[in-house]
Scaffold this motif. Sequence first.
Motif, PDB file in Angstrom:
ATOM      1  N   TYR A 186       0.834  -1.197   0.000  1.00  0.00           N
ATOM      2  CA  TYR A 186       0.000   0.000   0.000  1.00  0.00           C
ATOM      3  C   TYR A 186       0.875   1.256   0.000  1.00  0.00           C
ATOM      4  N   LEU A 222       0.770   4.161  -2.942  1.00  0.00           N
ATOM      5  CA  LEU A 222       0.615   5.603  -2.719  1.00  0.00           C
ATOM      6  C   LEU A 222       1.722   6.387  -3.420  1.00  0.00           C
ATOM      7  N   SER A 252      -2.683  14.367  13.522  1.00  0.00           N
ATOM      8  CA  SER A 252      -4.110  14.576  13.772  1.00  0.00           C
ATOM      9  C   SER A 252      -4.460  16.048  13.888  1.00  0.00           C
ATOM     10  N   GLN A 268      -7.365  20.240   8.108  1.00  0.00           N
ATOM     11  CA  GLN A 268      -7.959  19.473   7.016  1.00  0.00           C
ATOM     12  C   GLN A 268      -8.172  20.303   5.759  1.00  0.00           C
ATOM     13  N   HIS A 297      -4.971  16.014   3.917  1.00  0.00           N
ATOM     14  CA  HIS A 297      -5.765  14.832   4.253  1.00  0.00           C
ATOM     15  C   HIS A 297      -4.822  13.848   4.917  1.00  0.00           C
ATOM     16  N   VAL A 298      -5.232  13.274   6.036  1.00  0.00           N
ATOM     17  CA  VAL A 298      -4.397  12.324   6.775  1.00  0.00           C
ATOM     18  C   VAL A 298      -5.165  11.013   6.894  1.00  0.00           C
ATOM     19  N   LEU A 299      -4.535   9.937   6.449  1.00  0.00           N
ATOM     20  CA  LEU A 299      -5.148   8.616   6.417  1.00  0.00           C
ATOM     21  C   LEU A 299      -4.322   7.645   7.248  1.00  0.00           C
ATOM     22  N   GLN A 300      -4.987   6.732   7.930  1.00  0.00           N
ATOM     23  CA  GLN A 300      -4.309   5.638   8.630  1.00  0.00           C
ATOM     24  C   GLN A 300      -4.790   4.330   8.012  1.00  0.00           C
ATOM     25  N   TYR A 301      -3.860   3.468   7.620  1.00  0.00           N
ATOM     26  CA  TYR A 301      -4.172   2.192   6.981  1.00  0.00           C
ATOM     27  C   TYR A 301      -3.518   1.088   7.794  1.00  0.00           C
ATOM     28  N   ILE A 305       0.590   5.687   7.808  1.00  0.00           N
ATOM     29  CA  ILE A 305      -0.077   6.981   7.866  1.00  0.00           C
ATOM     30  C   ILE A 305       0.344   7.713   6.603  1.00  0.00           C
ATOM     31  N   ALA A 306      -0.617   8.237   5.874  1.00  0.00           N
ATOM     32  CA  ALA A 306      -0.337   8.987   4.657  1.00  0.00           C
ATOM     33  C   ALA A 306      -0.899  10.396   4.811  1.00  0.00           C
ATOM     34  N   GLU A 362      -1.605  13.740   2.548  1.00  0.00           N
ATOM     35  CA  GLU A 362      -1.674  14.325   1.209  1.00  0.00           C
ATOM     36  C   GLU A 362      -1.904  15.827   1.343  1.00  0.00           C
TER      37      GLU A 362
END
Length: 189
Positions: free
Chosen positions: A9, A13, A156, A160, A164-168, A181-182, A184
Amino acid sequence: MKLQRVLQYAQHLLISSVTNGDTVIDATAGNGHDTLFLANLVGDQGQVFAFDVQQQAVEATTNRLTEANLGHRATVILDGHENISKYISTPVAAAIFNLGYLPGSDHAIITKPNTTIQAIESILALLKVEGIVVLVIYHGHEGGKTERDEVINYVSTLPQKYFHVLQYQFLNQKNDPPFVIAIEKVKEK
């Protein structure tokens, strides 16, 4: 559809964000796998800046690039990622971190929350709109949970409107599995 593993993943990205000619950062060069991956993405007109505090990592990364005949696409720097701004002032398309320790080396030498957050801040200031910062967080070692928590707390709080902050992560895996953690960048300040 098949769920991608954490490292797959992270690479997905990067592939989505990096194009030929881009400048990118491997903030934790380690054994050079991500540096080589990025060197393939940026092409002959691009540049990878790879950082590590251990001579062993710098040598491993340099050797991996040389074996692939891609040394001209990367600058491998023996310095901490918190000093990124001393070396790079051009816009950056992407960056990757593998937080923790260098596999096969001294496990007492680990990434630290204060220097990691300082590096993230420096990269975010250089990041292009639609650029991405990928953090692969290994936290099953001494100091790992502290860094994990401080990094999560920091990202965190990113506004925003601009990021954008993503956790996978996989929730049912045992023994502190790594996760991504991504970040963008969606708009300039």
